[in-house]
Design a protein around this motif. Structure first.
Motif, PDB file in Angstrom:
ATOM      1  N   UNK A  18       3.293  42.286  35.634  1.00 22.90           N
ATOM      2  CA  UNK A  18       3.083  43.498  36.438  1.00 22.90           C
ATOM      3  C   UNK A  18       3.815  43.317  37.773  1.00 22.90           C
ATOM      4  N   UNK A  19       4.670  44.274  38.087  1.00 20.33           N
ATOM      5  CA  UNK A  19       5.438  44.245  39.334  1.00 20.33           C
ATOM      6  C   UNK A  19       5.082  45.464  40.157  1.00 20.33           C
ATOM      7  N   UNK A  20       5.294  45.341  41.456  1.00 20.67           N
ATOM      8  CA  UNK A  20       5.141  46.512  42.319  1.00 20.67           C
ATOM      9  C   UNK A  20       6.534  47.004  42.715  1.00 20.67           C
ATOM     10  N   UNK A  21       6.722  48.308  42.620  1.00 16.16           N
ATOM     11  CA  UNK A  21       7.990  48.903  43.073  1.00 16.16           C
ATOM     12  C   UNK A  21       7.902  49.028  44.590  1.00 16.16           C
ATOM     13  N   UNK A  22       8.811  48.357  45.308  1.00 16.80           N
ATOM     14  CA  UNK A  22       8.698  48.385  46.774  1.00 16.80           C
ATOM     15  C   UNK A  22       9.779  49.243  47.427  1.00 16.80           C
ATOM     16  N   UNK A  23      10.671  49.797  46.623  1.00 12.74           N
ATOM     17  CA  UNK A  23      11.690  50.701  47.172  1.00 12.74           C
ATOM     18  C   UNK A  23      12.138  51.629  46.069  1.00 12.74           C
ATOM     19  N   UNK A  24      13.058  52.562  46.420  1.00  9.45           N
ATOM     20  CA  UNK A  24      13.579  53.470  45.394  1.00  9.45           C
ATOM     21  C   UNK A  24      14.848  52.877  44.811  1.00  9.45           C
ATOM     22  N   UNK A  25      15.329  53.440  43.678  1.00  9.53           N
ATOM     23  CA  UNK A  25      16.647  53.064  43.188  1.00  9.53           C
ATOM     24  C   UNK A  25      17.633  53.423  44.289  1.00  9.53           C
ATOM     25  N   UNK A  26      18.484  52.458  44.668  1.00 12.28           N
ATOM     26  CA  UNK A  26      19.370  52.781  45.792  1.00 12.28           C
ATOM     27  C   UNK A  26      20.761  52.204  45.595  1.00 12.28           C
ATOM     28  N   UNK A  27      21.707  52.738  46.377  1.00  9.12           N
ATOM     29  CA  UNK A  27      23.090  52.271  46.362  1.00  9.12           C
ATOM     30  C   UNK A  27      23.834  52.780  45.140  1.00  9.12           C
TER      31      UNK A  27
END
Ligand SMILES: C[S@@+](CC[C@H](N)C(=O)[O-])C[C@H]1O[C@@H](n2cnc3c(N)ncnc32)[C@H](O)[C@@H]1O
Length: 260
Positions: A42-51
């Protein structure tokens, strides 16, 4: 507590509202792991898809410490790193839909191919002659090749690493005419439609994806017609359909464009 979920095979990626404490996130993750047999991490998403490469930032919460997912959809299997490779399980229905349009013997070009999900689902679920997957990132291209082998499609799906602007067209790595072009674009300014118009003929279909608010979808129609005009192509927009939501009142739309 409102939580967003994306499950890609063995990995669940959770997005928490702001203000949730770390111990509360950990507890939720541990409980989630216990309740979902196929999920090992289980991971936490800490940002959006970027770049340009649409990469993701995550934090480990529970389970195996890996970023490598093994995910199945539409009778195909994909391995990829969830941080370095863009992948959306929410597009699985869309990939099936597009594969169902493909007719026997077609040459298909998939731009922005990622780890090759569109290309592989099309190759496995249609009678396409060959499919080209063009992807800028080295890491997703490496996984794309692995996935082509994994799904026994060597010789049918060709993975080309490079910028679609540089590798597609006359005298370039990806040349000739295509019956169908799939443009599952990154959410960036460039529409890349001029690149598609280099490699299509009368009767070819372009599936163009864009992100629009519902009341602005006419801009998509106008933009496609204006780009076609600039490339001296006549086109008919067969349909524009919703292909998933991407935020508050914003949708991913697919325009099916026929070259006349
Ligand atoms: C929205 S994702 C689409 C991924 C894939 N079609 C899928 O369904 O999983 C965009 C992908 O386009 C790639 N990309 C961005 N700009 C590119 C370019 N100029 N040429 C080729 N690939 C590009 C990114 O690295 C990323 O993998």
């Amino acid at each position: 507590m409102r939580i967003g979920f994306d499950v890609v095979g063995n990995i669940a990626i959770l997005k928490f509202d702001r203000g949730v404490s770390v111990p509360a996130k950990r507890k939720f993750a541990v409980d989630y792991l216990a309740k979902h047999k196929g999920v090992m991490t289980v991971l936490e998403k800490t940002g959006k898809f970027s770049g340009r490469l649409r990469t993701l930032k995550t934090k480990w919460l529970a389970g195996d410490k890996t970023l490598e997912a093994l995910y199945r959809e539409n009778g195909c299997e994909f391995r990829f790193n969830v941080e370095t490779c863009y992948f959306s399980p929410r597009l699985s229905e869309e990939r099936k839909n597009v594969a169902s349009f493909v007719k026997r013997g077609e040459r298909v070009l998939v731009m922005f191919g990622g780890v090759a999900p569109f290309s592989i689902v099309i190759a496995k679920n249609s009678l396409a002659r060959e499919v080209y997957s063009v992807e800028l990132g080295k890491e997703p291209s490496r996984y794309a090749l692995e996935n082509v082998k994994r799904n026994k499609l060597i010789g049918k799906v060709h993975v080309i690493q490079g910028d679609v602007r540089r590798v597609i067209g006359n005298g370039k790595k990806v040349n000739g005419i295509f019956d169908r072009v799939v443009m599952s674009r990154p959410n960036l300014e460039d529409d890349f439609l001029d690149v598609s118009f280099r490699v299509v003929k009368k009767g070819s279909i372009i599936h163009y994806y864009g992100f629009y608010l519902e009341d602005e979808v006419n801009n998509l129609r106008d933009m496609i017609l204006s780009r076609a005009n600039e490339s001296k192509k006549k086109v008919k927009i067969l349909r524009i359909v919703k292909a998933g939501d991407v935020g508050a009142r914003k949708f991913r739309y697919r325009a099916d464009v026929k070259v006349l």
